[in-house]
Write a protein that holds these residues in place. Structure first.
Motif: not given
Lengths: 147, 402
Positions: B114-115, B120, B129, B132, B214, B217-218
């Motif tokens: 996703v990163a 987004f 990110l 979001q 974020a 999430e990376r």
């Protein structure tokens, strides 16, 4: 004597057959379609300007935002200054427009304009159309880019 | 005469051998090039996110991970990011539309890779990110919280961890317990009663929550699949062995995907997405509110105070070119949605932005028929695939999950 002729005839027949088969196979292969004019330099539609269009960093990278340089010269070869430039385009074969809205962001001197925000999201035939207004008048030019 | 026939036979045999030898290599050079461009090993390493100075700080990622799984990050203490983005389910929930504090209007998106997105949500209404992550926290149907409450919660629960990463917390003693410019009438009134400096303080803590999440999430990245092993073998000329070998059906599916069926025009690159928005004529769901996709998201992302051009961005404005050069109008963005990655898709039905299709067979049947869009113009054209071809496409999509 007659038998030699028969050999030659048979040989010819086979050769024709082979050529036929090869031709059939060749025809069934995907044909490279004659592409659009992908020259990076051309005259604008009404020949007011000579335009050239190159990626600023030399290479095209699919899927990345890139800046390109549009260089404008008059027919006499003088750099075109102070032009107002509009950018549009898309993929003629997919009837969709550009995935971003590129703009002329900077004048770099010598008739060179930076066109930033260009992104080619897929391979294939893209078109970029520039509307150009300057002291000499207004004209337009389309560049084809094939990835 | 006998000699003649034997010579003719020999010649014919030679011709056949010639044809057999050069006829039908499995993939043309152009096909090989496309296949190689889809393999995971061509995925470039993750770029730095200059808008989030904490993006690659391990302590920030650790805090972000805690917050991601913490149901305390919601109005009633029952919903976390992981309620919908389930770690053991590719960070999604298998539902047609996500359910948090309420029933939402869209399907939960899986988070692998996703990163790497420039945009987004299905409609791209956020541009980073971290921006979001702030959206579900305050969405009344998702976590239903408010930013003042989150700031207080950070101080109470994670004060020390927060300060080690982001520096001193602001003085929140006079900040109302519940306040947000987006919340209920009472929360909005409370927000408006705060000074501009207090609002800034709370917004900064709120932005930092997003930046920590974020950073976590990376680390969520796509995994190698059977397709990738096959593609690597094909590129190196090695004979695919064991499960890396494709069946005739899978090969047909792959050829269709990159050829006649045109899937690769949008589902391209190692993540099988062009990161762009397209109208593909997916029908809306009757019971749900009007959903116009990208066309409505453009104004939303421009109005977002946490967008790249806003004051909570780190680094300079050169990181904001996606926002700056986005398409803002025109017919092509009506009911346009972001091309989703197809990695792992076979294992996580249902499909599309509101779970419109239950199976991959239905998805492929949709592309084969290509119905007109209810609004705007669908970019997909009827393919009229045979039953065998449709099955082959599905078989190929499965190789992106094994």
């Amino acid at each position: 004597m007659a038998s030699i002729w028969r050999y030659i005839l048979a040989g010819l027949g086979l050769a024709v057959l082979l050529v036929g088969i090869v031709a059939a196979v060749y025809l069934m292969l995907p044909q490279p379609t004659p592409g659009p004019d992908i020259s990076r330099s051309k005259s604008t539609a009404n020949r007011l300007f000579e335009a050239s269009f190159e990626p600023e960093r030399g290479v095209i990278r699919q899927g990345e935002l890139q800046s390109w340089l549009l260089t404008l010269k008059t027919a006499a070869g003088a750099p075109v200054e102070g032009a107002a430039i509009t950018v549009s385009g898309g993929m003629p074969q997919h009837d969709h427009g550009l995935p971003t809205s590129p703009q002329a962001t900077d004048y770099l001197g010598d008739g060179r304009y930076r066109i930033d925000g260009i992104k080619f999201t897929m391979s294939g035939w893209w078109q970029l159309r520039f509307g150009i207004s300057a002291a000499a008048g207004s004209d337009s030019v389309v560049f084809n880019i094939v990835l | 005469m006998r000699r003649l026939t034997s010579v003719a036979c020999l010649l014919a045999l030679a011709a056949l051998a010639l044809l057999g030898g050069c006829g039908e290599p499995q993939f043309s050079d152009a096909e090989k090039k496309t296949i190689a461009s889809l393999a995971l090993n061509t995925l470039p390493s993750l770029k730095a996110d200059t808008t989030n100075q904490y993006a690659d700080m391990p302590a920030a990622a650790a805090l972000g991970s805690t917050l991601f799984f913490d149901a305390g990050m919601s109005r009633d203490g029952t919903v976390s990011c992981s309620t919908c983005h389930k770690i053991e389910r590719q960070f999604q929930d298998d539902l047609p539309q996500a359910v948090g504090v309420g029933h939402t209007n869209r399907r939960t998106m899986p988070l692998a890779g996703v990163a790497r997105n420039p945009w987004f949500f299905w409609d791209g209404r956020r541009d980073s990110l971290w921006a979001q992550a702030l959206t579900p926290l305050e969405n009344p149907l998702e976590q239903a919280g408010n930013r003042a409450a989150f700031a207080h919660y950070m101080q109470k629960r994670f004060g020390e961890r927060y300060e080690r990463i982001f520096g001193p917390l602001p003085d929140l003693s006079n900040v109302p317990a519940n306040a947000s410019p987006l919340g209920s009438d009472a929360e909005k009134a409370a927000w408006n009663s705060m000074s501009a400096a207090q609002q800034d303080d709370v917004n900064l803590v709120y932005a930092n929550i997003g930046k920590a999440i974020a950073a976590f999430e990376r680390s969520i990245e796509p995994q190698q699949t059977r397709f990738d092993r096959f593609a690597i073998d094909l590129a190196t000329g090695a004979k695919p062995e064991a499960d890396a070998a494709f069946s005739a059906e899978e090969i047909l599916g792959l050829k269709l995907f990159i050829g006649k069926a045109n899937c690769v025009t949008c589902h391209n690159g190692p993540r099988f997405t062009d990161n762009a928005f397209h109208n593909t004529g997916v029908p809306p769901v009757d019971e749900l509110p009007l959903d116009r996709g990208r066309v409505d998201a453009v104004t939303q992302v421009q109005a977002d105070p946490f967008n790249c051009l806003g004051k909570f961005r780190d680094g300079d404005e050169s990181a904001c070119r996606e926002l700056r050069f986005m398409v803002k109008d025109g017919p092509q963005i009506a009911r346009a949605y972001k091309t989703p990655s197809l990695r792992g898709a076979a294992d996580r039905p249902p499909y599309m932005h509101a779970g419109q299709f239950e199976t991959l067979d239905e998805v492929v049947a949709h592309y084969s028929k290509a119905p007109l869009a209810v609004e705007g113009v669908s970019e997909v054209h009827p393919l009229d695939l045979s039953e065998r071809e449709r099955a082959a496409l599905v078989a190929f999509l499965r190789t992106l999950s094994d």
